[in-house]
Design a protein around this motif. Structure first.
Motif, PDB file in Angstrom:
ATOM      1  N   UNK A 155      -8.246 -34.127  -3.316  1.00  0.00           N
ATOM      2  CA  UNK A 155      -9.642 -33.674  -3.397  1.00  0.00           C
ATOM      3  C   UNK A 155      -9.758 -32.391  -4.229  1.00  0.00           C
ATOM      4  N   UNK A 156      -8.840 -31.466  -4.020  1.00  0.00           N
ATOM      5  CA  UNK A 156      -8.868 -30.216  -4.776  1.00  0.00           C
ATOM      6  C   UNK A 156      -8.659 -30.469  -6.265  1.00  0.00           C
ATOM      7  N   UNK A 157      -7.749 -31.383  -6.602  1.00  0.00           N
ATOM      8  CA  UNK A 157      -7.519 -31.711  -8.010  1.00  0.00           C
ATOM      9  C   UNK A 157      -8.754 -32.356  -8.635  1.00  0.00           C
ATOM     10  N   UNK A 158      -9.376 -33.279  -7.912  1.00  0.00           N
ATOM     11  CA  UNK A 158     -10.585 -33.937  -8.414  1.00  0.00           C
ATOM     12  C   UNK A 158     -11.708 -32.922  -8.593  1.00  0.00           C
ATOM     13  N   UNK A 159     -11.818 -31.996  -7.659  1.00  0.00           N
ATOM     14  CA  UNK A 159     -12.848 -30.960  -7.750  1.00  0.00           C
ATOM     15  C   UNK A 159     -12.596 -30.050  -8.951  1.00  0.00           C
ATOM     16  N   UNK A 160     -11.337 -29.743  -9.213  1.00  0.00           N
ATOM     17  CA  UNK A 160     -10.985 -28.927 -10.383  1.00  0.00           C
ATOM     18  C   UNK A 160     -11.357 -29.650 -11.669  1.00  0.00           C
ATOM     19  N   UNK A 161     -11.066 -30.936 -11.733  1.00  0.00           N
ATOM     20  CA  UNK A 161     -11.419 -31.732 -12.919  1.00  0.00           C
ATOM     21  C   UNK A 161     -12.932 -31.747 -13.100  1.00  0.00           C
ATOM     22  N   UNK A 162     -13.667 -31.977 -12.022  1.00  0.00           N
ATOM     23  CA  UNK A 162     -15.126 -31.994 -12.111  1.00  0.00           C
ATOM     24  C   UNK A 162     -15.665 -30.630 -12.541  1.00  0.00           C
ATOM     25  N   UNK A 163     -15.038 -29.573 -12.061  1.00  0.00           N
ATOM     26  CA  UNK A 163     -15.430 -28.232 -12.476  1.00  0.00           C
ATOM     27  C   UNK A 163     -15.227 -28.024 -13.969  1.00  0.00           C
ATOM     28  N   UNK A 164     -14.133 -28.559 -14.494  1.00  0.00           N
ATOM     29  CA  UNK A 164     -13.876 -28.458 -15.934  1.00  0.00           C
ATOM     30  C   UNK A 164     -14.915 -29.244 -16.734  1.00  0.00           C
ATOM     31  N   UNK A 165     -15.294 -30.413 -16.210  1.00  0.00           N
ATOM     32  CA  UNK A 165     -16.322 -31.223 -16.879  1.00  0.00           C
ATOM     33  C   UNK A 165     -17.640 -30.458 -16.903  1.00  0.00           C
ATOM     34  N   UNK A 166     -17.987 -29.839 -15.782  1.00  0.00           N
ATOM     35  CA  UNK A 166     -19.233 -29.065 -15.701  1.00  0.00           C
ATOM     36  C   UNK A 166     -19.183 -27.894 -16.675  1.00  0.00           C
ATOM     37  N   UNK A 167     -18.049 -27.202 -16.711  1.00  0.00           N
ATOM     38  CA  UNK A 167     -17.920 -26.054 -17.606  1.00  0.00           C
ATOM     39  C   UNK A 167     -18.034 -26.494 -19.059  1.00  0.00           C
ATOM     40  N   UNK A 168     -17.354 -27.569 -19.431  1.00  0.00           N
ATOM     41  CA  UNK A 168     -17.409 -28.060 -20.806  1.00  0.00           C
ATOM     42  C   UNK A 168     -18.822 -28.492 -21.168  1.00  0.00           C
ATOM     43  N   UNK A 169     -19.490 -29.153 -20.249  1.00  0.00           N
ATOM     44  CA  UNK A 169     -20.856 -29.594 -20.489  1.00  0.00           C
ATOM     45  C   UNK A 169     -21.780 -28.398 -20.651  1.00  0.00           C
ATOM     46  N   UNK A 170     -21.596 -27.405 -19.826  1.00  0.00           N
ATOM     47  CA  UNK A 170     -22.406 -26.193 -19.900  1.00  0.00           C
ATOM     48  C   UNK A 170     -22.190 -25.465 -21.224  1.00  0.00           C
ATOM     49  N   UNK A 171     -20.933 -25.390 -21.648  1.00  0.00           N
ATOM     50  CA  UNK A 171     -20.634 -24.754 -22.928  1.00  0.00           C
ATOM     51  C   UNK A 171     -21.246 -25.533 -24.086  1.00  0.00           C
ATOM     52  N   UNK A 172     -21.239 -26.860 -23.972  1.00  0.00           N
ATOM     53  CA  UNK A 172     -21.820 -27.700 -25.013  1.00  0.00           C
ATOM     54  C   UNK A 172     -23.332 -27.475 -25.102  1.00  0.00           C
ATOM     55  N   UNK A 173     -23.989 -27.393 -23.957  1.00  0.00           N
ATOM     56  CA  UNK A 173     -25.433 -27.145 -23.934  1.00  0.00           C
ATOM     57  C   UNK A 173     -25.741 -25.767 -24.501  1.00  0.00           C
ATOM     58  N   UNK A 174     -24.935 -24.783 -24.139  1.00  0.00           N
ATOM     59  CA  UNK A 174     -25.132 -23.424 -24.647  1.00  0.00           C
ATOM     60  C   UNK A 174     -24.944 -23.379 -26.167  1.00  0.00           C
ATOM     61  N   UNK A 175     -23.945 -24.075 -26.658  1.00  0.00           N
ATOM     62  CA  UNK A 175     -23.698 -24.128 -28.099  1.00  0.00           C
ATOM     63  C   UNK A 175     -24.866 -24.802 -28.821  1.00  0.00           C
ATOM     64  N   UNK A 176     -25.366 -25.882 -28.253  1.00  0.00           N
ATOM     65  CA  UNK A 176     -26.504 -26.587 -28.835  1.00  0.00           C
ATOM     66  C   UNK A 176     -27.741 -25.691 -28.849  1.00  0.00           C
ATOM     67  N   UNK A 177     -27.979 -24.976 -27.771  1.00  0.00           N
ATOM     68  CA  UNK A 177     -29.120 -24.060 -27.713  1.00  0.00           C
ATOM     69  C   UNK A 177     -28.984 -22.970 -28.772  1.00  0.00           C
TER      70      UNK A 177
END
Length: 139
Positions: free
Chosen positions: A85-107
């Motif tokens: 569960x902790x590993x899956x949560x870490x992966x999901x956190x990385x996906x969220x961070x990457x997505x957030x960075x992508x949105x910020x870059x687009x903005x």
């Protein structure tokens, strides 16, 4: 009683694992409503896991977790599930961070484009960003 608490902990961890898998899917789909619903579900499951953990810790026979082979095996299994569960949560956190960075870059790119399209020149030929387009008209 102690074994039933461990079984309940296992069921909660299984639900959490499923929620984390669903979270990964809705993150990939960028489903905002789904992300929010799963975040609430995860919080509830984590609270329940924490409450159950306190019940196990306060159980009068908790020392059996380190001496009875069946309970030792169950505890190891739960520890492995928690690690997954902790590993899956870490992966999901990385996906969220990457997505957030992508949105910020687009903005940032959009702001840059807006500045370029609103660039004007004054009488002396110096560049400046026109922020008052159409605001000086009186008709």
């Amino acid at each position: 009683m102690l074994e039933s608490l461990l079984t309940q902990q296992q069921q909660l961890l299984e639900k959490l694992m499923q929620a984390l898998q669903e979270e990964q899917q809705v993150l990939a789909e960028r489903n905002i409503d789904g992300i929010n619903a799963i975040a609430q579900q995860k919080n509830i499951l984590l609270e329940q896991l924490n409450e159950n953990d306190h019940l196990i810790e306060a159980h009068p026979k908790r020392q059996l977790l380190t001496s009875e082979p069946q309970l030792i095996a169950k505890r190891k299994q739960l520890t492995k599930m928690l690690s997954v569960c902790q590993q899956a949560n870490t992966i999901n956190g990385r996906i969220i961070k990457a997505s957030s960075e992508e949105v910020e870059k687009l903005a940032h790119q959009m702001n840059h484009l807006m500045q370029q399209t609103s660039m004007t020149y004054d009488k002396a030929g110096r560049q400046h960003t026109a922020s008052r387009h159409g605001k000086s008209f009186k008709a």
